[in-house]
Design an enzyme around this catalytic site. Structure first.
Site, PDB file in Angstrom:
ATOM      1  N   HIS A 214      46.410  10.021  11.752  1.00 32.44           N
ATOM      2  CA  HIS A 214      47.105  10.518  10.411  1.00 32.44           C
ATOM      3  C   HIS A 214      48.390  11.588  10.886  1.00 32.44           C
ATOM      4  O   HIS A 214      48.090  12.390  11.714  1.00 32.44           O
ATOM      5  CB  HIS A 214      46.164  11.035   9.566  1.00 32.44           C
ATOM      6  CG  HIS A 214      46.745  12.012   8.377  1.00 32.44           C
ATOM      7  ND1 HIS A 214      47.674  11.482   7.544  1.00 32.44           N
ATOM      8  CD2 HIS A 214      46.616  13.350   8.013  1.00 32.44           C
ATOM      9  CE1 HIS A 214      47.905  12.689   6.650  1.00 32.44           C
ATOM     10  NE2 HIS A 214      47.515  13.517   7.036  1.00 32.44           N
TER      11      HIS A 214
ATOM     12  N   ASN B 246      54.420  13.805   5.612  1.00 31.94           N
ATOM     13  CA  ASN B 246      53.060  13.661   5.451  1.00 31.94           C
ATOM     14  C   ASN B 246      52.958  12.624   4.042  1.00 31.94           C
ATOM     15  O   ASN B 246      52.993  13.208   2.999  1.00 31.94           O
ATOM     16  CB  ASN B 246      52.453  14.837   5.342  1.00 31.94           C
ATOM     17  CG  ASN B 246      50.655  14.570   5.044  1.00 31.94           C
ATOM     18  OD1 ASN B 246      50.301  13.253   4.943  1.00 31.94           O
ATOM     19  ND2 ASN B 246      49.872  15.386   5.484  1.00 31.94           N
TER      20      ASN B 246
ATOM     21  N   CYS C  53      43.995  11.105   3.078  1.00 25.85           N
ATOM     22  CA  CYS C  53      44.293  11.031   4.693  1.00 25.85           C
ATOM     23  C   CYS C  53      43.510  10.262   5.376  1.00 25.85           C
ATOM     24  O   CYS C  53      44.141   9.853   6.583  1.00 25.85           O
ATOM     25  CB  CYS C  53      44.817  12.350   5.306  1.00 25.85           C
ATOM     26  SG  CYS C  53      46.025  13.255   3.971  1.00 25.85           S
TER      27      CYS C  53
END
Length: 332
Positions: A259, A289, A112
């Site tokens: 993120h 995500n 990430c």
């Protein structure tokens, strides 16, 4: 001498898993509670034979014009779900995309925070004249490593890829970076089996964690509370340090793109750092995500929505698996 992001595009696979689909798999799935907490209603899922490299290739086609192929002199691919253990996926993409063999190519494994680290590498290559036009790709298919009965991770992660063209520019539009890592937390987000330390185990034990989530050591395990604590404890200081090194005050930043982990975490961070809601990106409702792809997807969204415009200063921050985290300031 400097660098800039010239173009960004993303590709999401056609397959989808929405809340209704999760409800079918997990009858006790509280759709309203989960959607409100994590902010995700649907996520894209790659096909059985569709790889991260396939997604990266399709994202690349959106940013590369045929006339520009000869200008690209480096390819960088960030992925944690490679098509092969070896060779490098970036080398395969060089051939598949028809980019000249004079271009360098490499992969790096990061999650990430990958887009931030990749931008830092791009800037280094451009400033040292190793390259003048870089194709920087992020791609992951985490869904292939999530256990079927892992309700938690299946509700969070989606598959996707992005492609960015990073070029030399006389005016530096990529600011200074702060990059951090803490390997003592390596086991908080991990796939234990499949590497050289632990082989895949056909009879891997089914384990329980969190709210009755299941996984095996062949699959992704994430200690959600520990990842949350790591983020909350480290990102506010990261933002302060990044502002300081770039000689900016928080009020001088036009927009913040973090993120896109989940709604709960991002909302908590925004309030703790003191960022106005209208200057903070929060949009993972239909993507989930997507790991290293969330920041470039968010930038693309913000540009299309008009949340950011030419000349704006945007603070980017990534954090997660590794553990690793990093941030920088870019100018649109």
């Amino acid at each position: 001498m400097g660098a800039k992001i010239e173009n960004i595009a993303y590709y999401l696979p056609e397959g989808k898993l929405d809340s209704a689909g999760l409800k079918e798999i997990f009858p006790d799935f509280d759709v309203e509670k989960i959607e409100n907490k994590i902010g995700i209603k649907s996520r894209h899922i790659s096909g059985t034979n569709e790889t991260s490299l396939d997604l990266a290739y399709k994202a690349a086609l959106k940013v590369i014009k045929n006339s520009e192929k000869n200008e690209i002199d480096f390819i960088i691919l960030c992925t944690q779900t490679p098509e092969y253990i070896l060779p490098s996926g970036a080398c395969i993409l060089q051939d598949r995309l028809g980019i000249p063999v004079t271009a360098g190519a490499l992969d790096f494994s990061l999650g990430c925070s990958g887009y931030i680290y990749g931008l830092a590498m791009c800037k280094g290559f451009l400033e040292t004249k190793i390259a003048s036009k870089i194709l920087f790709l992020t791609a992951d298919t985490y869904s292939k490593y999530i256990y079927d009965q892992d309700k938690g991770n299946r509700s969070i992660f989606g598959d996707g890829a992005t492609a960015s063209i990073i070029t030399y520019d006389e005016i530096d539009k990529l600011g200074k970076f702060k990059l951090r890592s803490d390997g003592s937390g390596f086991d908080k987000l991990i796939i234990k089996n499949g590497g050289t330390k632990n082989k895949l185990n056909a009879k891997a034990e089914i384990k329980i964690y969190g709210d009755d989530n299941q996984y095996t050591d062949n699959c992704i395990y994430m200690n959600g509370p520990e990842i949350f604590n790591f983020t909350i404890n480290n990102i506010p200081k990261l933002i302060d340090d990044t502002l300081e090194i770039n000689e900016l005050k928080k009020e001088e930043v036009d927009y913040f793109v973090f993120h896109q982990a989940n709604k709960f975490m991002l909302s908590y961070l925004r309030r703790k750092i003191g960022i106005p809601q209208d200057k903070f990106h929060l949009n993972l409702e239909n993507t989930g995500n997507t790991v290293s792809s969330t920041i470039p997807i968010a930038l693309n969204q913000a540009l299309k929505e008009g949340s950011i415009k030419k000349g704006d200063k945007v603070l980017l921050a990534g954090f997660g698996v590794g553990l690793s985290w990093g941030a920088t300031i870019i100018e649109i």
